[in-house]
Enzyme design. Structure first.
Site, PDB file in Angstrom:
ATOM      1  CE  LYS A  33      -3.859  -1.794   2.786  1.00  0.00           C
ATOM      2  NZ  LYS A  33      -4.534  -1.650   4.079  1.00  0.00           N
ATOM      3  NE  ARG A  60     -12.656  -6.493   7.465  1.00  0.00           N
ATOM      4  CZ  ARG A  60     -11.781  -5.618   7.023  1.00  0.00           C
ATOM      5  NH1 ARG A  60     -12.058  -4.345   7.038  1.00  0.00           N
ATOM      6  NH2 ARG A  60     -10.628  -6.023   6.537  1.00  0.00           N
TER       7      ARG A  60
HETATM    8  P1  ADP Z   1      -8.275  -2.522   6.806  1.00  0.00           P
HETATM    9  O1  ADP Z   1      -8.605  -3.892   6.261  1.00  0.00           O
HETATM   10  O2  ADP Z   1      -9.402  -1.834   7.488  1.00  0.00           O
HETATM   11  O3  ADP Z   1      -7.483  -1.648   5.872  1.00  0.00           O
HETATM   12  P2  ADP Z   1      -5.989  -3.339   8.315  1.00  0.00           P
HETATM   13  O4  ADP Z   1      -5.131  -3.773   7.201  1.00  0.00           O
HETATM   14  O5  ADP Z   1      -5.422  -2.314   9.236  1.00  0.00           O
HETATM   15  O6  ADP Z   1      -7.358  -2.724   7.974  1.00  0.00           O
HETATM   16  O7  ADP Z   1      -6.528  -4.602   9.101  1.00  0.00           O
HETATM   17  C1  ADP Z   1      -5.929  -5.146  10.206  1.00  0.00           C
HETATM   18  C2  ADP Z   1      -6.731  -6.285  10.745  1.00  0.00           C
HETATM   19  O8  ADP Z   1      -7.942  -5.794  11.310  1.00  0.00           O
HETATM   20  C3  ADP Z   1      -7.163  -7.331   9.717  1.00  0.00           C
HETATM   21  O9  ADP Z   1      -7.037  -8.585  10.320  1.00  0.00           O
HETATM   22  C4  ADP Z   1      -8.603  -7.062   9.480  1.00  0.00           C
HETATM   23  O10 ADP Z   1      -9.316  -8.212   9.155  1.00  0.00           O
HETATM   24  C5  ADP Z   1      -9.035  -6.542  10.819  1.00  0.00           C
HETATM   25  N1  ADP Z   1     -10.150  -5.663  10.696  1.00  0.00           N
HETATM   26  C6  ADP Z   1     -10.205  -4.521   9.988  1.00  0.00           C
HETATM   27  N2  ADP Z   1     -11.424  -3.959  10.088  1.00  0.00           N
HETATM   28  C7  ADP Z   1     -12.156  -4.790  10.883  1.00  0.00           C
HETATM   29  C8  ADP Z   1     -13.508  -4.789  11.346  1.00  0.00           C
HETATM   30  N3  ADP Z   1     -14.352  -3.828  10.986  1.00  0.00           N
HETATM   31  N4  ADP Z   1     -13.915  -5.800  12.146  1.00  0.00           N
HETATM   32  C9  ADP Z   1     -13.064  -6.777  12.474  1.00  0.00           C
HETATM   33  N5  ADP Z   1     -11.786  -6.859  12.065  1.00  0.00           N
HETATM   34  C10 ADP Z   1     -11.345  -5.881  11.279  1.00  0.00           C
END
Ligand code: ADP
Length: 163
Positions: free
Chosen positions: A41, A91
């Protein structure tokens, strides 16, 4: 002592992330939130330093949670904490496919490393950092999606991005 690592880019941290971190902190003795400076990213909304500061403030209410930033591979980083488990939120089915692949890659690098998944809270299954970024960029209300104390700075950053 049981240690969990909750990794992510947290750009920015959402209530969905926080929900997983809070639930993980009830299961493990210590939780390390690992902010990954993800090479894939390329353009982040917030710098690593800003994300470190925002996540640290958001988790300050949980005494057994600390925050670190890393630019190395997660599977390499985890070797510093023998026995630590990666905990991630799931999710949707689309998350599962990606996570399954990531887990296999991590196992190749660090065979001892286990990953556990917590299902997302129903309220947050649609929520991602990219949804928050998109909404903020269009001036939509992000209340209820991110910690209240971070709303203003996310909106300010989105304004800078628009200009
Ligand atoms: P995003 O997918 O929001 O860009 P990240 O790469 O920071 O976020 O994700 C980090 C972790 O947090 C991943 O394991 C992702 O599945 C989890 N995660 C992100 N958003 C949520 C959510 N709304 N509910 C549960 N887990 C989440």
């Amino acid at each position: 002592m049981s240690i969990a690592i909750c990794p992510g880019s947290f750009d920015p941290i959402t209530l969905g992330h926080l929900n997983i971190i809070r639930r993980t902190s009830k299961i493990f003795d210590e939780v390390i939130v690992c902010i990954l400076n993800n090479a894939a990213k390329t353009r982040h909304m917030f710098t690593v330093e800003e994300r470190l500061d925002m996540v640290t403030r958001a988790v300050s209410r949980y005494p057994n949670v600390r925050v670190e930033a890393q630019s190395c591979l997660l599977a390499e980083y985890a070797k510093r904490f023998p026995g630590a488990v990666i905990v991630k939120g799931l999710r949707a089915a689309s998350d599962f496919e990606y996570e399954f692949q990531m887990n296999l890659i991590n196992k190749n690098i660090n065979p001892e490393l286990e990953t556990m998944f917590l299902t997302a809270d129903g309220k947050y299954t649609f929520l991602s950092s990219s949804v928050v970024r998109e909404m903020a960029m269009y001036g939509a209300d992000i209340k209820g999606l991110v910690p209240n104390e971070l709303i203003q700075e996310i909106e300010n950053k989105a304004k800078q991005w628009r200009n």
